[in-house]
Design an enzyme around this catalytic site. Structure first.
Site, PDB file in Angstrom:
ATOM      1  N   SER A 137       2.865   4.508  -0.929  1.00 57.94           N
ATOM      2  CA  SER A 137       2.516   5.909  -1.169  1.00 57.94           C
ATOM      3  C   SER A 137       3.513   6.786  -0.442  1.00 57.94           C
ATOM      4  O   SER A 137       4.038   6.422   0.623  1.00 57.94           O
ATOM      5  CB  SER A 137       1.102   6.219  -0.662  1.00 57.94           C
ATOM      6  OG  SER A 137       0.843   7.605  -0.712  1.00 57.94           O
ATOM      7  N   TYR A 150      -5.130   5.757   6.091  1.00 58.06           N
ATOM      8  CA  TYR A 150      -4.437   5.551   4.825  1.00 58.06           C
ATOM      9  C   TYR A 150      -2.924   5.593   5.023  1.00 58.06           C
ATOM     10  O   TYR A 150      -2.196   4.711   4.544  1.00 58.06           O
ATOM     11  CB  TYR A 150      -4.868   6.616   3.821  1.00 58.06           C
ATOM     12  CG  TYR A 150      -4.221   6.469   2.464  1.00 58.06           C
ATOM     13  CD1 TYR A 150      -4.663   5.506   1.562  1.00 58.06           C
ATOM     14  CD2 TYR A 150      -3.167   7.303   2.079  1.00 58.06           C
ATOM     15  CE1 TYR A 150      -4.065   5.360   0.323  1.00 58.06           C
ATOM     16  CE2 TYR A 150      -2.570   7.171   0.838  1.00 58.06           C
ATOM     17  CZ  TYR A 150      -3.018   6.202  -0.040  1.00 58.06           C
ATOM     18  OH  TYR A 150      -2.422   6.056  -1.271  1.00 58.06           O
TER      19      TYR A 150
END
Length: 251
Positions: A137, A150
């Site tokens: 990501s 995350y």
């Protein structure tokens, strides 16, 4: 059909990005195996795709479940693995994150990649060819307030990818990562809603904070992520790379 004759495993393949990736690979001629924790969405996408599509229930964070997945495909030449399974985790300041929530994010987002790679790489190395694409990501490369579990997990995926590429690259196996920016869909809707609640702003303001960072002034789509996976597989010299797909968001 650039992938005709190849079999691709897509984890987290029943919905969202995993579903879009499975559709894109299937459209290019690949046989696709979708794996995930819930059987219903896996059945649905296989019914949609038809021939050359099958499904397996698997919890990528569970070593025994991953081993069962590997055993069930022992007679199949899986030459593409897309490690897409992942969870968003909590939206909260670090000091308010429960240890159990932190561990769950790393169990799925990092341990899952490790376990699936460990299970399927030996056969690729023995055959002398194969491709692994790990979904990272853009949030693993830039700050994202109140999303430390995350972000940290996705940075770990980047480190795993680059190092693993040097381990198996000499055997002819390519390992790369794809780092999407915010992707239109239910997960980002959830994140924007939680961020708005946490910060006392509106949903629209939380979304604009993300979108304003992208050169194209928008989020990317699930279909664009699927197309990017196909494009990466069409680049035989790509190894140890991270592809940024963020509509121009600065990483």
């Amino acid at each position: 059909m650039t992938l005709a004759g190849r079999t691709a495993l897509v984890t987290g393949g029943g919905t969202g990005l995993g579903g879009a990736i499975a559709r894109a690979l299937h459209a290019e001629g690949a046989a696709v195996v979708v794996a995930g924790r819930r059987s219903e969405p896996l059945r649905e996408i296989c019914a949609e795709l038809g021939e050359r599509a099958s499904w397996r229930v698997c919890d990528v964070a569970d070593p025994q479940s991953v081993q069962q997945l590997s055993d069930s495909l022992a007679e199949v030449e899986v030459s593409v693995v897309v490690n897409n399974a992942g969870i968003a985790g909590p939206v909260a300041p670090l000091v308010d994150v429960d240890v159990s929530d932190w561990d769950e994010v790393f169990d799925v987002n990092v341990r899952g990649v490790f376990l699936v790679c460990r299970a399927f790489l030996p056969a690729m190395v023995a055959r002398g060819h194969g491709d692994v694409i790990n979904l990272a990501s853009v949030s693993g490369k830039r700050p994202l307030i109140r999303r430390t579990p995350y972000c940290a997990s996705k940075m770990a995926v980047l480190g795993l990818t680059s190092t693993l590429a040097f381990e198996v690259g000499p055997a002819g196996v390519s390992v790369n990562s794809l780092s999407p920016g915010p992707v239109e869909g239910p997960r980002m809707d959830r994140n924007f809603r939680l961020e708005a609640e946490r910060s006392g702003t509106s949903y629209a303001a939380a979304m604009e904070t993300f979108v304003s960072r992208a050169a194209l002034g928008r989020m990317v789509t699930e279909q664009e992520v699927g197309a990017a996976v196909v494009a990466m597989l069409a680049m035989p010299g790509l190894c140890g790379a991270d592809i940024d797909l963020s509509a121009g968001m600065v990483a």
